[in-house]
Motif scaffolding. Structure first.
Motif, short mmCIF file in Angstrom:
data_model
loop_
_atom_site.label_atom_id
_atom_site.label_comp_id
_atom_site.label_asym_id
_atom_site.label_seq_id
_atom_site.Cartn_x
_atom_site.Cartn_y
_atom_site.Cartn_z
N GLU A 124 0.85 -1.19 0.00
CA GLU A 124 0.00 0.00 0.00
C GLU A 124 0.88 1.23 0.00
OE1 GLU A 124 -2.20 -0.50 3.68
OE2 GLU A 124 -0.85 0.92 4.67
N ARG A 127 -1.89 7.76 -2.30
CA ARG A 127 -2.34 8.17 -3.62
C ARG A 127 -2.08 9.67 -3.80
NH1 ARG A 127 -8.70 8.67 -5.17
NH2 ARG A 127 -8.46 9.70 -7.19
N ALA A 147 -10.54 5.25 -10.13
CA ALA A 147 -10.18 5.82 -8.83
C ALA A 147 -11.36 5.78 -7.87
CB ALA A 147 -9.68 7.26 -9.00
N ARG A 150 -13.01 -0.20 -5.16
CA ARG A 150 -12.35 -1.39 -4.63
C ARG A 150 -12.73 -2.55 -5.53
NH1 ARG A 150 -12.73 -3.64 1.59
NH2 ARG A 150 -11.29 -5.41 1.34
N ALA A 187 -1.68 4.39 -14.33
CA ALA A 187 -1.89 5.50 -13.40
C ALA A 187 -1.49 6.81 -14.06
CB ALA A 187 -1.09 5.29 -12.13
N LEU A 204 -7.65 -4.67 -5.67
CA LEU A 204 -7.08 -3.32 -5.73
C LEU A 204 -8.04 -2.37 -5.05
CD1 LEU A 204 -6.71 -4.73 -8.87
CD2 LEU A 204 -5.00 -2.92 -8.88
N ASP A 205 -7.52 -1.62 -4.09
CA ASP A 205 -8.29 -0.59 -3.41
C ASP A 205 -7.70 0.75 -3.86
OD1 ASP A 205 -9.72 1.05 -1.77
OD2 ASP A 205 -9.42 -0.15 0.04
N LEU A 206 -8.44 1.45 -4.72
CA LEU A 206 -7.92 2.66 -5.37
C LEU A 206 -8.49 3.91 -4.73
CD1 LEU A 206 -8.14 1.35 -9.05
CD2 LEU A 206 -6.22 1.20 -7.46
N LEU A 210 -3.70 3.79 -1.55
CA LEU A 210 -3.79 2.72 -2.53
C LEU A 210 -3.31 1.41 -1.93
CD1 LEU A 210 -2.27 4.63 -5.57
CD2 LEU A 210 -4.68 4.36 -5.00
N SER A 211 -3.93 0.32 -2.37
CA SER A 211 -3.53 -1.00 -1.90
C SER A 211 -3.71 -2.00 -3.02
CB SER A 211 -4.36 -1.42 -0.68
OG SER A 211 -4.01 -2.71 -0.26
#
Length: 406
Positions: A124, A127, A147, A150, A187, A204-206, A210-211
């Motif tokens: 992570e 952002r 963006a 998740r 990105a 993906l957690d945007l 970020l993760s």
């Protein structure tokens, strides 16, 4: 590579620079002085996988009971070279994390393992303000920018048709999976990500922080950060690493015609004749299921297609190719699947496919731990999937397809 007072490691290659802070652990990536990643931390999470398989669509409702993340708190250098460093550290009191960071031409690779194995392993970072993201294959969402979302690859498209239960409609439909999920993200900050994995579960957690993570059961977490100066150049580098797609023949990019079901040969020829009468160019006709004597025999159902050879010759003489619908299953019965109208067609689909026994005896199906042919229900009945890791099974399948496709 340089180590400053045992507190940080500096790797540089071309325009790329990776600064690894050891205690507390953090990673920063710059290209030509521009910061791409900041405050990157490795994390682990224990938990239990509770995915639910949905028979109707062969989709998966992805679900996990996950404990809080435990971050790599500190790290020490185990070994290092000019463009790489291997580190070890702790994520919690009893879990050892092994980390390798490599610099390549316009690419950084982070590989992580943990012992004991957690449910999830990931990275992570912060952002950047206004940072946007696109990619991940065919996404079923109104916005190009991903963006704030998740995402779990493989569970973004949902079925809301007439067979969808009301309780599933209330939550947006039954998950079906994406048409083309790809662990590839562009990105706007000036980098691209490729999550290299051999299994499902990429997440993906945007959001603000970020993760990117994967299920540890799928193998080591491997994240490629690609830093070429343009999105096109980043995509080319990704394709050089993963393989360029084959170029289709010209007709493959042309106009195709299909229906969900062709009940009879007359319906297929009606479409062909209609295009010709209307002066509309046609490159291919797709004969969707059901069209065979049973799923998947590669033999036209004579009660549905009385003269398939003549029909295909007629199409080909006019420059129109034929595409048929198949899946890598051979059925024992198709009572729950789509079936052509008529008592004889119904009878054929209640019985095992004529090629099933031959394939089972030769060992062409996936096997259970006991060595028997694996049998399961899918959305067109009950059968066994072909084991395409077997050269003999692959050859057997292709030989059956040859008379239809050639």
């Amino acid at each position: 590579m340089s180590i400053a007072a045992r507190s940080e490691v500096l790797l540089e290659r071309g325009a790329l620079r990776a600064t690894i802070q050891l205690d507390p652990f953090a990673l920063e990536i710059r290209r030509g002085g521009r910061r791409l990643l900041h405050g990157a931390r490795v994390w682990c999470a224990d938990g239990e996988i509770l995915d639910q398989f949905v028979q109707l669509t062969e989709g998966v409702i992805a679900q996990e009971e996950r404990e809080n993340r435990r971050h790599l708190e500190w790290a020490q250098v185990r070994d290092a070279g000019e463009w790489w460093a291997e580190l070890t550290g702790r994520a919690g009191p009893a879990r050892e994390v092994s980390l390798r960071i490599e610099l390549h031409a316009e690419r950084l690779l982070v590989t992580a393992r943990a012992d004991p194995e957690p449910l999830r392993l990931g990275l992570e970072w912060e952002r950047a303000s206004g940072e946007a993201f696109t990619g991940l294959g065919a996404r079923h969402n109104e916005d190009v920018d991903q963006a704030g979302r998740r995402l779990r690859l493989g569970a973004d498209r949902r079925y809301t048709g007439p067979d969808c239960p009301p309780d599933m409609l209330e939550v947006g439909g039954i998950p079906q999976g994406d048409y083309v999920p790809v662990p590839w993200l562009l990105a706007s900050r000036g980098y691209a990500l490729w999550i290299e994995t051999g299994g499902d579960g990429v997440e993906l957690d945007l959001a603000h922080r970020l993760s990117v993570s994967g299920r540890a059961a799928a193998g080591p977490f491997a994240l490629h950060l690609i830093t070429d100066p343009s999105p096109a150049a980043q995509l080319r580098r990704y394709l050089r690493m993963t393989g360029l797609p084959a170029l289709l023949p010209e007709w493959g990019y042309g106009h195709w015609k299909s229906r969900d079901v062709y009940s009879h040969q007359d319906d297929v020829e009606e479409d062909f004749d209609g295009y010709a009468a209307s002066g509309i160019a046609l490159d291919a006709i797709v004969i969707d299921s059901p069209w065979e004597t049973q799923y998947n025999t590669w033999v036209f159902n004579p009660h549905q297609f009385p003269d398939p050879e003549g029909m295909l010759r007629r199409f080909r003489a006019d420059g129109v190719r034929s595409v048929v619908w198949v899946t890598p299953w051979v059925n024992l019965e198709s009572a729950d699947g789509q079936r052509p109208p008529g008592p004889e067609s119904e009878r054929l689909h209640r019985e095992p496919a004529p090629n099933y026994a031959e394939a089972a005896e030769a060992g062409h199906f996936l096997k259970t731990p006991e060595g028997d042919a694996f049998v399961a229900r899918w959305w067109m009945g009950t059968g066994s999937p072909i084991d395409f890791t077997s050269p003999e099974a692959d050859t057997w399948w292709r030989e059956q397809a040859r008379p239809v496709l050639e």
